[in-house]
Design an enzyme around this catalytic site. Structure first.
Site, PDB file in Angstrom:
ATOM      1  CG  ASP B 191      50.658  76.988  41.281  1.00 53.67           C
ATOM      2  OD1 ASP B 191      50.147  78.258  41.038  1.00 53.67           O
ATOM      3  OD2 ASP B 191      49.771  76.296  40.883  1.00 53.67           O
ATOM      4  CG  LEU B 272      42.491  78.502  34.490  1.00 55.78           C
ATOM      5  CD1 LEU B 272      41.306  77.739  33.942  1.00 55.78           C
ATOM      6  CD2 LEU B 272      42.138  80.007  34.042  1.00 55.78           C
ATOM      7  NE  ARG B 273      45.980  74.899  42.404  1.00 55.66           N
ATOM      8  CZ  ARG B 273      46.801  74.153  42.242  1.00 55.66           C
ATOM      9  NH1 ARG B 273      47.949  74.365  41.932  1.00 55.66           N
ATOM     10  NH2 ARG B 273      46.330  72.781  42.130  1.00 55.66           N
ATOM     11  N   GLY B 274      45.862  80.930  39.506  1.00 59.01           N
ATOM     12  CA  GLY B 274      46.250  82.583  39.816  1.00 59.01           C
ATOM     13  C   GLY B 274      44.783  83.303  39.681  1.00 59.01           C
TER      14      GLY B 274
END
Lengths: 559, 334
Positions: B191, B272-274
């Site tokens: 991720d 929320l990294r996406g």
């Protein structure tokens, strides 16, 4: 058979000669042979142009890359740097290559890739097929020579003279490689199921080197055929389909020796089938055997992971520091080093009255040591379906308790997953507590269908979690038959089997040791196949008590 | 050292090349993970990309390739103030590298011979302002990967050990490659890589032949080959440089932000990294291509590489996560 051995000897020599002509392009040679007169004889015929320098798998970074030679620095009182083996072009010969760790393999691979004019000869003394040099390296080397089974008196003298090799080296740059040759070699590689594009390229280099040796300035069909044989035979993953008479490859149609000297610009239409037959003829017998069944162990020891924990000197439980060399890998224990040097100060001061500061000798250096023991997690996946019957479950419970009783000494953790009806259940999370286990196991129930896929999926999840925690998982799967319940959302027996194999593939990718215990009254071929997909041992065990089961699992997982 | 293979001459592998170019445009995207078979040109592409980038200006003798005297770390030997052009560094991190070697450690040589406490910089210092390439990142020990990702994200290497308390800049693009057959990367680490692409050996014979053909041309006549591809390489370099300049002025409308969020919700990616990476990558793509706003087309093209490694793995989906992302993109943008 005799003929085959002699052929290995001759192709080995050819490979060595070609390597001497183009060491950088071809990368090197993977020599699989036990130490002995045959290997010595082979290596003694090494063309002097190669003149390899020997390294061992425990070579340190300073020796490879160069760096500060701490021992010499201390002795001299000024900084002394050593040059690394990799800083000079040449050939390295790695002895005991089957023991080469992933770290060294990565460094050597990097050196081969960097264009630093290095080539590598791996002396691989592996006894069985699993014990072999790291694939990171073998993939980058053009040739593999297997001298097993050769006897010293079979050997023939056939090395090329050095002047000839030197001449071939100078000729090499002017040898052209026709486009058709590239196409032919690439297509052949693809038909043998060789995915990597390094293979056809190495074959192209080999063909050029062979052309240079044979006094040609253009790659001809002989060159292509020999290059394909040398480079592709040991890489093949599939046998090209289309002709069943593989046992009797048709003789390549040469029209005598004069054929070599023809201008081949327009008749370089060496039929591809012929090339394929030529390579097939050289496929090592164990490859053919391995190809007849699905590939079982591409990863395994060949690549080695950092996941397996081992004793090291970098992390883990600290051990007392010990005298050692500062080699760039160890961490120096400063305090211990100073402590070792302290008593000698007055004496040394007398010997060197004008020196300032502490007088430390290389022999004072102590290095830190750590011991890292990894705990094993044995995951029992037990079929608790109706067919497997309650008796089996009871045996599994017994085996788990037995393994746990020994767990403290063997550093084993145990977990139990049961699958029945329409899903799997983590009946016992990873534990070493015997008491807790007994309590948990007492109330296990059985009955229903066999959702093998769901069970294996849970195994994969648990194993991944365990790996993250630094445990080395191992699997013991106890079942008596075929999967008949698919993963949620699908129906039918066919889907169940499909799902089971899919999940088995997932588990296999985690690369853990395992055993499939067949508890059916009669051994089930389906389960043997599943074990193969899982890359696990298959143990048919129609009648077992808890003790037998524990023993069988123990031996299967150790192996 | 011979010249690296020209970037534009790499056959196929468009997704990998695109991902690498985008991280060159915006290093803040946070690294690329390239998973694929052996011999598919992963390391060739990294080295080629670095060679294509313009040289950086660095102080002579600075261990961290500092551009100005303020950036030069105070623990290092003072420098003359002269600067020179150095090629964008590409540092290889080999498997089995010790933590000392990666982050730097007490300089034992000086400690023992001169009795001085000095810091010996590690690979992270050398990779500053360049690329750190890790082959077989999936086999690297977890604590080293953790550490690398931390440093890559913060842009600073902090060393607190052996009585040293030191920090220095370590801004680099992390490129990891590996073969998934030999071991997976933990999802937590997956991720944290910005982009992830999968490469496969080309199956098309013509394409494979072309790879070999170019390789042969490169090996036999390197000068002619480099010359032939120089124009294309220059074009890519110019686009990257103008992309870097334009990055700040690319607009992302609320609608685009909404699209990002909807996409991530539909895919069920954790955290929320996406969204952040998706937007950032789309912005970099827009800048690279000279458009002044992020459009759905940009999002569509970068969604697979920025989201495919953030999904919960569905082992039953044989098509792979990239196509799952694409399917969802079509649904959401329909």
């Amino acid at each position: 058979m005799m003929q085959d051995r002699l052929e290995a000897w001759i192709t080995g020599h050819l490979a060595l000669t070609l390597l001497a002509v183009d060491p950088v392009g071809l990368g090197g040679l993977h020599l699989r042979a036990r130490a002995g007169p045959v290997r010595d004889a082979f290596l003694s015929r090494m063309p002097p142009a190669l003149a390899p320098r020997r390294i061992t798998p425990d070579i340190d970074d300073t020796a490879l890359f160069g760096g500060v030679d701490i021992a010499a620095t201390l002795a001299a009182g000024r900084v002394i740097r050593s040059t690394g083996l990799l800083s000079r072009p040449g050939t390295l010969m790695l002895t005991m290559a089957e023991r080469c760790g992933p770290g060294l393999a990565a460094r050597l691979a990097q050196a081969l890739d960097s264009g630093a004019e290095q080539s590598l000869i791996l002396l691989d003394e592996g006894a069985d097929a699993d014990e072999r040099a790291p694939s990171t390296l073998t993939e980058r080397l053009a040739f593999r020579v297997d001298l097993d089974g050769l006897r010293a008196q079979d050997l023939a003298e056939l090395a090329l003279g050095d002047p000839e090799i030197d001449a071939a080296r100078t000729r090499l740059s002017s040898v052209t490689l026709p486009d058709e040759a590239m196409i032919l070699l690439t297509e052949t590689a693809a038909r043998f199921g060789i995915g990597s594009l390094r293979a056809p390229w190495l074959a192209c280099c080999a063909a050029r080197a062979h052309a240079a040796v044979s006094h040609r300035n253009k790659v001809g069909e002989d060159d292509i055929q020999i290059a394909a044989q040398l480079v592709f035979a040991h890489r093949a993953t599939v046998i090209p389909q289309g002709d069943e008479d593989a046992a009797t490859p048709p003789e390549p149609e040469h029209d005598g020796d004069s054929g070599q000297d023809r201008d081949i610009s327009d008749d370089l239409r060496l039929p591809q089938d012929m090339l394929i037959d030529a390579v097939k003829a050289l496929l090592p017998p164990e490859v053919l055997a391995a190809l007849s069944v699905p590939r079982t162990a591409p990863a395994g020891k060949g690549s080695g992971g950092a996941g397996q924990k081992r004793k090291g000197n970098r992390r883990g439980r600290p051990l007392p520091s010990r005298k050692g060399r500062a080699d760039g890998q160890n961490r120096i224990d400063l305090i211990a080093t100073l402590r070792a040097a302290a008593p000698w100060q007055p004496l040394r001061r007398k010997a060197q009255p004008d020196a300032t500061g502490l007088l430390i000798r290389p022999s004072d250096i102590h290095v830190k040591r750590y011991q890292e023991l990894s705990d094993r997690l044995v995951i029992f996946a037990v079929d608790a379906s109706g067919s497997a019957a309650m008796a089996r479950l009871a045996e599994a419970k017994g085996a788990i308790e037995l393994m746990l009783a020994e767990a403290y000494a063997r550093r084993d953790h145990v977990a139990l997953i049961t699958f029945r009806g329409d899903g799997a259940e983590l009946a016992l999370p990873p534990t070493r507590s015997l008491v807790q286990t007994k309590r948990q196991l007492a109330g296990l129930a059985g009955g229903g269908g066999t959702p093998l896929a769901a069970g294996l999926r849970m195994v994969a999840d648990l194993a991944q979690r365990a790996q993250g925690q630094g445990l080395s998982p191992a699997l013991a799967l106890l079942t008596d038959g075929r999967a008949n319940v698919p993963l949620p959302g699908r129906t039918g027996r066919a889907a169940a089997a499909e799902d089971a194999y899919l999940m088995a593939g997932l588990v296999a990718a985690m690369n853990m040791p395992g055993a499939v215990i067949d508890t059916a009254m009669r051994p089930q071929p389906d389960l043997a196949k599943l074990a193969q997909t899982l890359r696990a041992a298959y143990v048919p065990l129609p009648r077992a008590d808890a003790q037998g089961l524990s023993r069988a699992i123990g031996t299967a997982l150790e192996g | 050292m011979r010249q690296p293979f020209p970037f534009s001459a790499i056959v196929g592998q468009t997704e990998m090349k695109q991902a690498m170019i985008l991280t060159a445009v915006d290093p803040g995207i946070g690294g690329v993970l390239v998973f694929g078979d052996r011999g598919t040109g992963k390391s060739t592409a990294v080295r080629a990309l670095a060679a294509l980038l313009p040289p950086i200006r660095a102080l002579v003798g600075s261990p961290t390739n500092a551009a100005t005297a303020e950036d030069h770390p105070d623990w290092a030997e003072p420098v003359s103030g002269k600067s020179h052009d150095v090629p964008t560094p590409v540092i290889d991190l080999p498997l089995g590298a010790t933590e000392d070697r990666v982050v730097g450690a007490l300089d034992i040589e000086r400690a023992l011979t001169r009795g001085e406490k000095a810091f010996e910089p590690g690979l992270l210092a050398r990779a500053n302002r360049g690329y750190l390439y890790i082959d077989e990142v999936n086999l690297l020990e977890d604590h080293i990967v953790d550490l690398l990702l931390d440093v890559a994200q913060s842009g600073e290497n902090v060393i607190e050990r052996e009585g040293l308390s030191i920090r220095h800049d370590a801004r680099f693009v992390l490129v990891g490659s590996g073969n998934p057959e030999e071991g997976e990367l933990r999802p937590q680490l997956l991720d944290r890589f910005g982009l992830s692409v999968e490469v496969r050996s080309p199956t098309d014979i013509d394409e494979r032949v072309e790879v070999i053909r170019r390789r042969a041309a490169f090996d036999t006549q390197p000068e002619a080959f480099l010359k032939k591809w120089r124009a294309k390489d220059t074009k890519i370099r110019k686009a990257i440089l103008s992309g870097r300049a334009a990055l700040g002025s690319v607009e992302a409308s609320d609608a685009a932000l909404r699209d990002c969020a909807e996409l991530c919700v539909a895919l069920g990616s954790d955290g929320l990294r996406g969204e952040l990476t998706l937007l950032r990558t789309a912005r970099a793509l827009a800048a690279y291509e000279g458009s002044d706003a992020v459009t759905r087309d940009h999002l569509r093209r970068v969604a697979p590489m920025s989201l495919s490694h953030r999904l919960r793995r569905d082992p039953l989906d044989e098509a792979g996560s990239a196509s799952r992302v694409l399917r969802t993109v079509e649904d959401v943008f329909a």
